[in-house]
Design an enzyme around this catalytic site. Structure first.
Site, PDB file in Angstrom:
ATOM      1  N   GLU A  95       7.094  13.097   3.334  1.00 24.51           N
ATOM      2  CA  GLU A  95       6.900  13.949   2.527  1.00 24.51           C
ATOM      3  C   GLU A  95       7.079  15.593   3.102  1.00 24.51           C
ATOM      4  O   GLU A  95       7.499  16.405   2.768  1.00 24.51           O
ATOM      5  CB  GLU A  95       5.419  13.754   2.041  1.00 24.51           C
ATOM      6  CG  GLU A  95       5.056  12.738   1.148  1.00 24.51           C
ATOM      7  CD  GLU A  95       3.770  11.988   0.880  1.00 24.51           C
ATOM      8  OE1 GLU A  95       2.877  12.335   1.721  1.00 24.51           O
ATOM      9  OE2 GLU A  95       3.588  11.024   0.414  1.00 24.51           O
ATOM     10  N   GLU A 165       7.915   3.471   7.319  1.00 22.66           N
ATOM     11  CA  GLU A 165       7.513   3.496   5.958  1.00 22.66           C
ATOM     12  C   GLU A 165       8.586   3.476   5.080  1.00 22.66           C
ATOM     13  O   GLU A 165       9.318   4.845   4.832  1.00 22.66           O
ATOM     14  CB  GLU A 165       6.610   4.812   5.897  1.00 22.66           C
ATOM     15  CG  GLU A 165       5.513   4.789   6.628  1.00 22.66           C
ATOM     16  CD  GLU A 165       4.259   5.926   6.112  1.00 22.66           C
ATOM     17  OE1 GLU A 165       3.212   5.351   5.823  1.00 22.66           O
ATOM     18  OE2 GLU A 165       4.719   7.182   5.966  1.00 22.66           O
ATOM     19  N   GLY A 228      -2.098   5.049   2.803  1.00 22.68           N
ATOM     20  CA  GLY A 228      -2.432   6.535   2.121  1.00 22.68           C
ATOM     21  C   GLY A 228      -3.293   6.328   0.956  1.00 22.68           C
ATOM     22  O   GLY A 228      -4.609   6.391   1.221  1.00 22.68           O
TER      23      GLY A 228
HETATM   24  P1  PGA Z   1       0.476   4.965   0.470  1.00 24.71           P
HETATM   25  O1  PGA Z   1       1.213   6.039   1.255  1.00 24.71           O
HETATM   26  O2  PGA Z   1      -0.275   3.799   1.246  1.00 24.71           O
HETATM   27  O3  PGA Z   1      -0.054   5.686  -0.575  1.00 24.71           O
HETATM   28  O4  PGA Z   1       1.722   4.265  -0.094  1.00 24.71           O
HETATM   29  C1  PGA Z   1       1.575   5.858   2.791  1.00 24.71           C
HETATM   30  C2  PGA Z   1       1.948   7.049   3.588  1.00 24.71           C
HETATM   31  O5  PGA Z   1       2.475   7.747   2.899  1.00 24.71           O
HETATM   32  O6  PGA Z   1       1.582   7.070   4.820  1.00 24.71           O
END
Ligand code: PGA
Length: 250
Positions: A95, A165, A228
């Site tokens: 992000e 990720e 997350g």
């Molecule tokens: P998520 O996010 O578990 O909501 O997929 C993980 C993260 O972005 O670290």
């Protein structure tokens, strides 16, 4: 093999003072703690988490400045985080790469700032949906690691974690299958092993939740999770942590 797990909560831009009180009153310290639990709130709540959380929980920030001090509005330096006894910092989350245009060069600087200040970096890497479809996953991962890490950096006295990720799995409810994730983790392990003889834990992130944690965490090269959405529910997060405890303690 005694595999230690790292179960980390990435709260992203969520939480409030009352959320923190409720969270830690339901997440009590009676849970066993042979593994590591890490909670990464927004910076403004780091102090509240440190004060409120049971002592076995480690605290992490979600970002660190690549600068030391000065006219960088909105930034928080490694020295400031260390001043607050922050033990981990998430660096290079997709992000931040996407919405804040963080490059591999900047991510490397941030890793160096974390290390200089004695904070353990959690380096995030992962491919997009398009890159996976084009069969570029291993190239992307290879490039993300080699442009940021090297043997000199990994020789420092620090506990680095790498979080794989896949971007297409973050917050989407789609999860890499355990085999898919394990293949990439194994690849990451092989690259990092060329740089250091230390073992660098590689954790998985992307829609990890209570219902899929066991099958992911049981995979050979998966050493934990960066969670997350599911980490915003204290009992679900604790259950994931307890799954890791059960696997480790047999
Ligand atoms: P998520 O996010 O578990 O909501 O997929 C993980 C993260 O972005 O670290």
């Amino acid at each position: 093999m005694d595999k230690k797990y790292y179960i980390a909560a990435n709260w992203k831009m969520n939480a409030s003072l009352s959320f923190i009180d409720d969270y830690f009153s339901s997440l009590d310290s009676n849970s066993e703690n042979s593994n590591e639990m890490i909670v990464c709130p927004p910076d403004i709540y780091l102090q509240s988490v440190i004060k409120t959380a049971p002592k076995f929980i480690k605290t992490g920030a979600q970002n660190i400045s690549s600068h030391d001090v000065g006219a960088y509005t909105g930034e928080c330096s490694g020295e400031m985080l260390a001043d607050h006894f922050v033990q981990y910092v998430i660096i290079g989350h997709s992000e931040r790469r996407q919405y804040h245009q963080e490059s591999n060069e900047e991510i490397k600087l941030k890793i160096m700032k974390a290390i200089e200040n004695g904070i353990n970096p959690i380096l995030c890497i992962g491919e997009s949906k398009k890159e996976r479809e084009l069969d570029q996953t291993f190239d992307v991962i290879n490039n993300q690691i080699r442009s940021v890490l090297d043997s000199d950096l990994l020789s420092k006295d620090i506990n680095m974690l790498i979080a794989y990720e896949p971007i297409w799995a973050i917050g989407t409810g789609l999860t890499a299958t355990p085999d898919m994730a394990n293949d990439v983790h194994s690849f990451i392990h092989s690259i990092v092993s060329e740089m250091t003889s230390k073992s660098i834990p590689i954790i998985y992130g992307g829609s990890m939740k209570e219902s899929n944690a066991k099958e992911l965490l049981e995979m050979e090269h998966i050493h934990g999770g960066l969670i997350g959405g599911a980490s915003l529910d204290a009992s679900e997060f604790l259950n994931i942590y307890n799954i890791a405890e059960e696997i480790r303690n047999g």
